[in-house]
Write a protein that holds these residues in place. Structure first.
Motif, PDB file in Angstrom:
ATOM      1  N   LEU A 203       0.716  -1.184   0.103  1.00  0.00           N
ATOM      2  CA  LEU A 203      -0.012  -0.209   0.005  1.00  0.00           C
ATOM      3  C   LEU A 203       0.985   1.263  -0.075  1.00  0.00           C
ATOM      4  O   LEU A 203       0.317   2.435   0.158  1.00  0.00           O
TER       5      LEU A 203
ATOM      6  N   VAL B 293      -5.274  -7.043  -0.256  1.00  0.00           N
ATOM      7  CA  VAL B 293      -5.452  -5.580  -0.687  1.00  0.00           C
ATOM      8  C   VAL B 293      -6.563  -5.702  -1.765  1.00  0.00           C
ATOM      9  O   VAL B 293      -7.256  -6.638  -2.093  1.00  0.00           O
TER      10      VAL B 293
ATOM     11  N   ASP C 101     -10.508  -1.531   3.586  1.00  0.00           N
ATOM     12  CA  ASP C 101     -11.345  -0.503   4.165  1.00  0.00           C
ATOM     13  C   ASP C 101     -11.814   0.529   3.329  1.00  0.00           C
ATOM     14  O   ASP C 101     -13.015   0.847   3.385  1.00  0.00           O
ATOM     15  N   TYR C 102     -11.268   0.615   2.073  1.00  0.00           N
ATOM     16  CA  TYR C 102     -11.460   1.506   1.084  1.00  0.00           C
ATOM     17  C   TYR C 102     -13.071   1.067   0.440  1.00  0.00           C
ATOM     18  O   TYR C 102     -13.771   2.184  -0.122  1.00  0.00           O
TER      19      TYR C 102
ATOM     20  N   GLY D 128      -5.742   2.287   5.859  1.00  0.00           N
ATOM     21  CA  GLY D 128      -5.789   1.035   5.669  1.00  0.00           C
ATOM     22  C   GLY D 128      -5.318   0.318   6.693  1.00  0.00           C
ATOM     23  O   GLY D 128      -4.176   0.372   7.085  1.00  0.00           O
TER      24      GLY D 128
ATOM     25  N   HIS E 277      -5.421  -0.694  -3.433  1.00  0.00           N
ATOM     26  CA  HIS E 277      -6.173  -0.138  -2.291  1.00  0.00           C
ATOM     27  C   HIS E 277      -6.388  -0.831  -0.932  1.00  0.00           C
ATOM     28  O   HIS E 277      -6.383  -1.946  -1.078  1.00  0.00           O
ATOM     29  N   PRO E 278      -6.404  -0.296   0.180  1.00  0.00           N
ATOM     30  CA  PRO E 278      -6.641  -0.927   1.234  1.00  0.00           C
ATOM     31  C   PRO E 278      -8.276  -1.641   1.194  1.00  0.00           C
ATOM     32  O   PRO E 278      -8.993  -0.987   0.658  1.00  0.00           O
TER      33      PRO E 278
END
Ligand code: MN
Length: 182
Positions: free
Chosen positions: A3, A50, A79-80, A20, A76-77
């Motif tokens: 990341l 990821v 959580d995104y 993230g 992207h993490p």
């Protein structure tokens, strides 16, 4: 580490995007409608902790004869996938982000998803609110970019165009304008 590029591009004192922390989810996919300098749809799938990501300028189509350009972007993490909001002006990707569709995927290939990703040939069943059934992502190699397309199955339908018919958030039910105005 994966990341690094994502984090380098962002100032987390200025943007509400997640740094993230989440390590695992369950075969998650998300499509984020992103009204940046050019409106596009970010297609993301969970792979190895990821979200592998592509920007699809015209968004997904249910017509198997339509092949949409999908440009790879940085990981992207996880959580995104829940991020919906406004990236402030001057920041990377400035503009409004909507969770346009979200759900889980199933790998339709015999090879693992990681193997498929490396080979540039991914076949998934999507179980979202708007996107259902088989979709493929193919790396064009010689030319830059990938192609995103519907696989012929019971869900395929030339007349169906969710980009136009279902423009609102799958998360909040809001329009881009409503998200923009908080
Ligand atoms: Mn984007």
């Amino acid at each position: 580490m994966r990341l690094d590029e994502y984090r380098k591009k962002r100032d987390f004192n200025k943007t509400d995007e997640p740094k993230g922390s989440k390590k695992k989810s369950k075969n998650l996919f998300v499509v984020q409608k992103h009204d940046a300098s050019n409106l596009h749809y970010d297609f993301r799938i969970e792979l190895d902790g990821v979200l592998k990501s592509w920007a699809i300028p015209k968004g997904p189509s249910y017509d198997p004869s339509v092949k949409r350009l999908a440009m790879p972007t940085e990981d992207h993490p996880l959580d995104y996938a829940d991020f919906e909001g406004v990236i402030p002006e001057g920041e990377y990707g400035a503009g409004t982000v909507m969770v346009w569709d979200k759900g889980t995927y199933r790998n339709l290939d015999e090879k693992s998803l990681m193997e498929g990703y490396k080979k540039g040939h991914i076949k998934l069943e999507l179980k979202g609110k708007k996107l259902k059934g088989g979709f493929a992502l193919i790396n064009m190699r010689a030319r830059k970019g990938w192609l995103f397309m519907k696989i012929k199955d019971d869900h395929a339908d030339k007349r169906k165009n969710p980009v136009n018919s279902e423009p609102k958030s799958a998360k909040s039910g809001k329009t881009l304008e409503q998200i923009k105005n908080g």
